[in-house]
Design a protein around this motif. Structure first.
Motif, short mmCIF file in Angstrom:
data_model
loop_
_atom_site.label_atom_id
_atom_site.label_comp_id
_atom_site.label_asym_id
_atom_site.label_seq_id
_atom_site.Cartn_x
_atom_site.Cartn_y
_atom_site.Cartn_z
N GLY A 110 21.36 35.25 26.30
CA GLY A 110 20.32 36.26 26.18
C GLY A 110 20.93 37.63 25.98
N LYS A 168 19.72 40.41 26.60
CA LYS A 168 19.45 41.35 27.70
C LYS A 168 20.45 41.20 28.84
CE LYS A 168 15.91 38.72 30.26
NZ LYS A 168 14.50 38.77 30.72
N TYR A 169 21.24 40.12 28.82
CA TYR A 169 22.28 39.93 29.83
C TYR A 169 23.68 40.26 29.30
CZ TYR A 169 18.49 37.34 32.06
OH TYR A 169 17.28 36.99 32.62
N TYR A 201 8.17 32.58 24.42
CA TYR A 201 7.81 33.18 25.70
C TYR A 201 6.37 33.66 25.70
CZ TYR A 201 7.88 36.41 29.67
OH TYR A 201 7.60 37.06 30.84
N THR A 247 16.41 36.87 23.13
CA THR A 247 16.18 37.92 24.13
C THR A 247 16.66 37.50 25.52
OG1 THR A 247 14.26 38.71 22.89
CG2 THR A 247 14.45 39.42 25.20
N GLY A 248 16.16 36.36 26.00
CA GLY A 248 16.50 35.94 27.36
C GLY A 248 17.42 34.74 27.46
N LYS A 259 16.72 31.58 26.75
CA LYS A 259 16.03 30.45 27.35
C LYS A 259 15.33 29.55 26.33
CE LYS A 259 12.60 29.40 30.95
NZ LYS A 259 11.67 29.99 31.95
N ASP A 262 22.64 31.38 29.92
CA ASP A 262 21.62 32.07 30.70
C ASP A 262 20.40 31.22 30.97
OD1 ASP A 262 23.24 34.37 30.68
OD2 ASP A 262 22.48 34.94 28.70
N ARG A 300 18.78 31.50 34.49
CA ARG A 300 18.39 32.83 35.01
C ARG A 300 16.86 32.92 35.08
NH1 ARG A 300 22.37 37.02 34.72
NH2 ARG A 300 24.27 36.34 33.64
#
Length: 298
Positions: free
Chosen positions: A183, A185-186, A205, A263-264, A266, A294, A297
């Motif tokens: 992700g 963002k991480y 999402y 983004t994440g 996932k 990720d 998370r």
């Protein structure tokens, strides 16, 4: 010489290679490559300890089937003792391969001058005298070598490639690839060699019944892979990675990491990573591992 060494009474063959040759010709590079190929590498081992080492490994019941013994220059007497040890191996029914590294005098002079280190046999003499003395001491050992590689015109990558080709088997891939989803963002994976951004695809999402699932679930994967551009991206990106992988093989590189991010980390990146890894393995024949950094998370 044959390529297998076997302990007395053992059902597990032990493959032994003795890496020797001129100082500055690339022994360290060869040792590193063999170690990356899962050989048990022992550097600067005294000749009288070679047999106890092999016997010790033999008692490990196949846990260490491949041993590489790297020798350096400590004088003519050492090489005479080394030749006696090699003969002892053969007399006792053991066998090994000898890899001898060679290079022209002028090339070795340049390499030592670039490192600003004296030759091991130089003593109070000149650099060239040390090289000539070592070459003379190694002459008979060179004649017993199974493999001779002249590294005069090779860089470290080309030498690595030659060693990998000579010592690889069907069970020893020349290159390993990892595809990792993540992700953004991480943060970016610090060890990634290539980064792909799949945030151009719609994000599951925002689909209520998909939000709690991830890209390993078939409903999320079907949604992601069914979007316009998804299959085209996978096809073109896999073709690009195939070209890059062939370059890595040519340069003797043993490992590469491909990061695919959303983004994440996932949904989209997970589904695309799984598909890219499968396509890449099928297209190149190179082992590919998939990791999802990720996925766990919140």
């Amino acid at each position: 010489m044959s390529t297998q060494a076997e302990s007395n009474g053992s059902d597990h063959p032990i493959e032994v290679v003795l890496v020797t040759g001129m100082s500055g010709a690339g022994r360290t590079t060869v040792a590193n490559v063999l170690e990356d190929m899962d050989w048990y590498v022992v550097d600067n081992l005294p000749p009288q300890m070679m047999r106890p080492l092999v016997e010790l490994v033999a008692r490990a019941d196949g846990a260490l089937p491949k041993i590489a013994i790297v020798t350096d220059s400590k004088g003519r007497a050492k090489y005479e003792e080394l030749e006696d040890t090699i003969s002892d191996f053969l007399d006792q029914g053991l066998s090994l391969r000898i890899l001898y590294l060679e290079a022209a005098d002028e090339v070795l002079v340049r390499r030592f001058e670039s490192t600003r280190r004296p030759h091991p046999l130089q003593g109070e003499g000149t650099l060239l005298e040390g090289i000539e003395g070592e070459r003379s001491a190694l002459e008979s050992l060179k004649h017993r070598a199974d493999i001779i590689i002249d590294t005069s015109e090779l860089n470290v990558h080309q030498l690595s490639t030659q060693v990998r080709k000579r010592f690889s088997t069907v069970d020893t891939p020349l290159l390993r690839l990892t595809v990792m989803s993540f992700g953004f963002k991480y943060g970016l994976p610090k060890d990634a060699d290539h980064i792909a951004d799949v945030r151009f695809l719609p994000n599951p999402y925002w689909i209520p019944h998909l939000r709690g699932h991830n890209g390993l679930d078939s409903d999320v994967a079907d949604f992601v892979l069914g979007q316009n551009g998804a299959e085209e991206f996978i096809e073109r990106y896999t073709a690009t990675l195939d070209t890059v992988s062939q370059g890595y093989l040519h340069e003797g590189r043993g490992y590469a990491m491909i990061g695919i991010g959303c983004t994440g980390g996932k949904h989209r990146s997970v589904a695309i990573s799984e598909r890219v890894a499968k396509s890449l393995a099928a297209q190149t024949g190179i082992p590919v591992t998939v990791r999802h950094r990720d996925l766990g998370r919140e």
